[in-house]
Design a protein around this motif. Sequence first.
Motif, PDB file in Angstrom:
ATOM      1  N   PRO A   1       0.820  -1.206   0.000  1.00 61.44           N
ATOM      2  CA  PRO A   1       0.000   0.000   0.000  1.00 61.44           C
ATOM      3  C   PRO A   1       0.860   1.264   0.000  1.00 61.44           C
ATOM      4  N   VAL A   2       0.438   2.252  -0.781  1.00 62.93           N
ATOM      5  CA  VAL A   2       1.083   3.560  -0.841  1.00 62.93           C
ATOM      6  C   VAL A   2       0.049   4.617  -0.488  1.00 62.93           C
ATOM      7  N   VAL A   3       0.380   5.488   0.464  1.00 59.11           N
ATOM      8  CA  VAL A   3      -0.512   6.566   0.889  1.00 59.11           C
ATOM      9  C   VAL A   3       0.313   7.850   0.938  1.00 59.11           C
ATOM     10  N   LEU A   4      -0.068   8.824   0.111  1.00 60.82           N
ATOM     11  CA  LEU A   4       0.621  10.108   0.043  1.00 60.82           C
ATOM     12  C   LEU A   4      -0.350  11.211   0.457  1.00 60.82           C
ATOM     13  N   ARG A   5       0.146  12.099   1.331  1.00 61.78           N
ATOM     14  CA  ARG A   5      -0.680  13.235   1.763  1.00 61.78           C
ATOM     15  C   ARG A   5      -0.353  14.443   0.893  1.00 61.78           C
TER      16      ARG A   5
ATOM     17  N   LEU B   1      -8.718  10.643  -1.763  1.00 61.38           N
ATOM     18  CA  LEU B   1      -9.657  10.770  -0.647  1.00 61.38           C
ATOM     19  C   LEU B   1      -9.591  12.199  -0.154  1.00 61.38           C
ATOM     20  N   ARG B   2     -10.757  12.812   0.083  1.00 66.55           N
ATOM     21  CA  ARG B   2     -10.798  14.213   0.461  1.00 66.55           C
ATOM     22  C   ARG B   2     -11.538  14.417   1.778  1.00 66.55           C
ATOM     23  N   GLU B   3     -10.920  15.204   2.622  1.00 66.98           N
ATOM     24  CA  GLU B   3     -11.482  15.660   3.893  1.00 66.98           C
ATOM     25  C   GLU B   3     -11.608  14.518   4.903  1.00 66.98           C
ATOM     26  N   TRP B   4     -11.944  14.951   6.144  1.00 63.40           N
ATOM     27  CA  TRP B   4     -11.808  14.106   7.327  1.00 63.40           C
ATOM     28  C   TRP B   4     -12.426  12.726   7.197  1.00 63.40           C
ATOM     29  N   GLY B   5     -13.710  12.702   6.834  1.00 66.64           N
ATOM     30  CA  GLY B   5     -14.413  11.432   6.849  1.00 66.64           C
ATOM     31  C   GLY B   5     -13.780  10.409   5.935  1.00 66.64           C
ATOM     32  N   ALA B   6     -13.318  10.842   4.758  1.00 68.40           N
ATOM     33  CA  ALA B   6     -12.664   9.935   3.821  1.00 68.40           C
ATOM     34  C   ALA B   6     -11.265   9.569   4.294  1.00 68.40           C
TER      35      ALA B   6
ATOM     36  N   MET C   1      -8.912   5.582   5.641  1.00 71.00           N
ATOM     37  CA  MET C   1      -7.555   5.078   5.459  1.00 71.00           C
ATOM     38  C   MET C   1      -6.811   5.021   6.784  1.00 71.00           C
ATOM     39  N   ALA C   2      -7.033   6.033   7.632  1.00 71.38           N
ATOM     40  CA  ALA C   2      -6.339   6.053   8.924  1.00 71.38           C
ATOM     41  C   ALA C   2      -6.692   4.845   9.777  1.00 71.38           C
ATOM     42  N   ALA C   3      -7.850   4.259   9.546  1.00 68.98           N
ATOM     43  CA  ALA C   3      -8.272   3.101  10.336  1.00 68.98           C
ATOM     44  C   ALA C   3      -7.390   1.884  10.091  1.00 68.98           C
ATOM     45  N   VAL C   4      -6.701   1.841   8.941  1.00 70.75           N
ATOM     46  CA  VAL C   4      -5.869   0.678   8.637  1.00 70.75           C
ATOM     47  C   VAL C   4      -4.400   1.042   8.428  1.00 70.75           C
ATOM     48  N   CYS C   5      -4.122   2.298   8.103  1.00 72.75           N
ATOM     49  CA  CYS C   5      -2.743   2.726   7.841  1.00 72.75           C
ATOM     50  C   CYS C   5      -2.083   3.132   9.149  1.00 72.75           C
ATOM     51  N   PRO C   6      -1.013   2.477   9.547  1.00 72.45           N
ATOM     52  CA  PRO C   6      -0.407   2.788  10.849  1.00 72.45           C
ATOM     53  C   PRO C   6       0.246   4.167  10.846  1.00 72.45           C
ATOM     54  N   PRO C   7       0.114   4.919  11.940  1.00 69.28           N
ATOM     55  CA  PRO C   7       0.801   6.205  12.017  1.00 69.28           C
ATOM     56  C   PRO C   7       2.301   5.991  12.142  1.00 69.28           C
ATOM     57  N   PRO C   8       3.097   6.997  11.790  1.00 67.93           N
ATOM     58  CA  PRO C   8       4.539   6.864  11.989  1.00 67.93           C
ATOM     59  C   PRO C   8       4.854   6.582  13.456  1.00 67.93           C
ATOM     60  N   ALA C   9       5.890   5.821  13.711  1.00 72.78           N
ATOM     61  CA  ALA C   9       6.275   5.471  15.075  1.00 72.78           C
ATOM     62  C   ALA C   9       6.561   6.729  15.890  1.00 72.78           C
ATOM     63  N   PHE C  10       6.411   6.601  17.192  1.00 76.30           N
ATOM     64  CA  PHE C  10       6.589   7.748  18.092  1.00 76.30           C
ATOM     65  C   PHE C  10       7.958   8.389  17.893  1.00 76.30           C
ATOM     66  N   GLU C  11       9.015   7.598  17.834  1.00 76.02           N
ATOM     67  CA  GLU C  11      10.358   8.155  17.681  1.00 76.02           C
ATOM     68  C   GLU C  11      10.528   8.840  16.331  1.00 76.02           C
ATOM     69  N   VAL C  12       9.868   8.325  15.317  1.00 71.93           N
ATOM     70  CA  VAL C  12       9.924   8.985  14.014  1.00 71.93           C
ATOM     71  C   VAL C  12       9.269  10.354  14.100  1.00 71.93           C
ATOM     72  N   ARG C  13       8.120  10.420  14.757  1.00 74.00           N
ATOM     73  CA  ARG C  13       7.440  11.719  14.914  1.00 74.00           C
ATOM     74  C   ARG C  13       8.276  12.667  15.772  1.00 74.00           C
ATOM     75  N   LEU C  14       8.921  12.144  16.791  1.00 66.07           N
ATOM     76  CA  LEU C  14       9.773  12.984  17.636  1.00 66.07           C
ATOM     77  C   LEU C  14      10.946  13.534  16.832  1.00 66.07           C
ATOM     78  N   ASN C  15      11.566  12.694  16.033  1.00 63.92           N
ATOM     79  CA  ASN C  15      12.672  13.147  15.190  1.00 63.92           C
ATOM     80  C   ASN C  15      12.189  14.139  14.138  1.00 63.92           C
ATOM     81  N   ALA C  16      10.981  13.905  13.621  1.00 67.06           N
ATOM     82  CA  ALA C  16      10.415  14.836  12.643  1.00 67.06           C
ATOM     83  C   ALA C  16      10.213  16.213  13.271  1.00 67.06           C
ATOM     84  N   LEU C  17       9.727  16.235  14.505  1.00 63.14           N
ATOM     85  CA  LEU C  17       9.545  17.507  15.208  1.00 63.14           C
ATOM     86  C   LEU C  17      10.882  18.203  15.412  1.00 63.14           C
ATOM     87  N   ALA C  18      11.890  17.464  15.854  1.00 58.80           N
ATOM     88  CA  ALA C  18      13.206  18.069  16.080  1.00 58.80           C
ATOM     89  C   ALA C  18      13.771  18.642  14.787  1.00 58.80           C
TER      90      ALA C  18
END
Length: 565
Positions: A138-142, A185-190, A194-211
């Motif tokens: 699966p490929v998901v691009l924002r 897919l457009r807007e929140w409901g759509a 996808m968010a229901a099955v696509c895993p969010p980035p790992a916590f450390e990845v998000r932390l590094n992204a913030l830094a």
Amino acid sequence: MNTQQQRSTLFHGGTVWPGKGLGDTHALLVRDGLIAALGTDAVQQAKDIDHEAIDLDGGFLMPGFGEGHSHPIHGGLENYGPKLVGLASVEAIVAEVRRYAEENPDEEWIQGVAYNGSLAEGGLFDARWLDEGVSDRPVVLRGWDGHTLWCNSEALRRASITKDTPEPEMGEIPRRADGEPLGVLREWGALDLMAAVCPPPAFEVRLNALATALDMFSSFGITWAQESWAELDNYKVYIEAARRGLLKVRMNIALIADPRHFPGSLQEMLAAREEVRALNHPNLTFNTIKFFADGVIENETASLLDPYCTVEHHGMRIWEPAELSKAVAAVRAEGFQPYIHAIGDDAVRISLDAMEHSAHFTDAAAARPVVTHVQLASDKDLARFAELGVVANMQPLWAQLDALMTVLTIPRLGRERADTQYKTRTLAESGARLAFGSDWPASSADPREGIAIAASRTTTDGDPDGGWVPEQIIGIEDALDIYTRGTAFQGFADAHPAPWGTLAPGHSADLVWLGQDPRTAAPAELPGNPVIATYLAGQATYANDNVNEYVNDSDHEGQPSHVAQ
């Protein structure tokens, strides 16, 4: 504290700009993170104390920039996954997705952010195009607007999105003629499907992204920023960043009020605020709740008073007016600052109505409401910002005839209505409080680029000659003022024991040192004006490679400990 124990720095040898209308001077003294004196007083006081002397070398010292609307975690994720920013064709995006997938064979999901939504007609991207790059995973691009996903066929399959999937509440699934989902897919409901099955980035990845994002902010001279879309699981990333000493920019968090879960989610928001307060970190606050009144014009989901030119509807209201007013009142009653995304003129109107109906809440953050974007608004509603004390947070980079405007926005609005967008000067002259932000990663977070557009309303190619809707152009010093004092007001700097946004004794030494005086440059030259260094409470958070050339060691021993290396 003993004088000799304080860290003291004298900046001299250039222009010190305390803020609009405050008069230029030539020197500034910082003692223990606070501004001690300006001008001749600064030079005189420095004679009696041990201090560092930094020669500005004819440069320009000013208050640090504010970033009034951004998404640092989402933006920082540009550095993880396929590198989509700047790619100028669908073919280039597909090739980059293929390259990343081949180099990362163990990643089950390929995720990327901020592709250019103007590269396909109508912003409608096909899943089969991505299948040519990767079909077995699966490929998901924002998209760059944050309101759109482009998915390949395998991602749609995993999310069980088919021709039989009904249109979701507060969302849209563009389809082919046979009813099969196209791939966008457009807007929140759509997006939630996808968010229901696509895993969010790992916590450390998000932390590094913030830094990574905060490093970038500092390199642009930004010292305060608004996180404008934090889900409940992301506020903890900010807390951990504070604990690890990664917050080199003052951050204020806004959590999202989703109409499908509010008011039940309010108790979680209150608990999150208590957790942030208990941390008691000087660079982290949680004062704000974010609402979406509508979507975006590019998706025909911004809520308009008159219908779109391309479809016979007025867009999408995320909240119905009565419910929005009730929810805004509920968060203001708890002392939160309400912060409402409003793109269309109908959305701006119902947002201002909600602020007016809850104006009796005047304590703490509740008294400083914000409406962000204000892309379209009637003249009647523009006048209400000053009347109601509502801050208009605007994105100056959007006020140009770039591809987003010419390919997606103008066809949907029509030329006459399109020329009424982003009335920055009208708002400023009405007496309204303005703040600037970028909505990064939707557009560049560099304030120098924002100032250039605000002061010219032309593209980087100088189009059109004289500026688009030139009556809305503002001066460079006015733009500097909005990026500093304006954003500081939005962020409650005046309520802080050591305020920021202007330079005065007792204020925090939140500073940016530019190579040249931006007020003397043509707008097109502003993005090239170098940031020499950025300081937060007197500590250097960014220094370019040549900063040490400007430090005069004659008044102290050794290398200044707080200059970043």
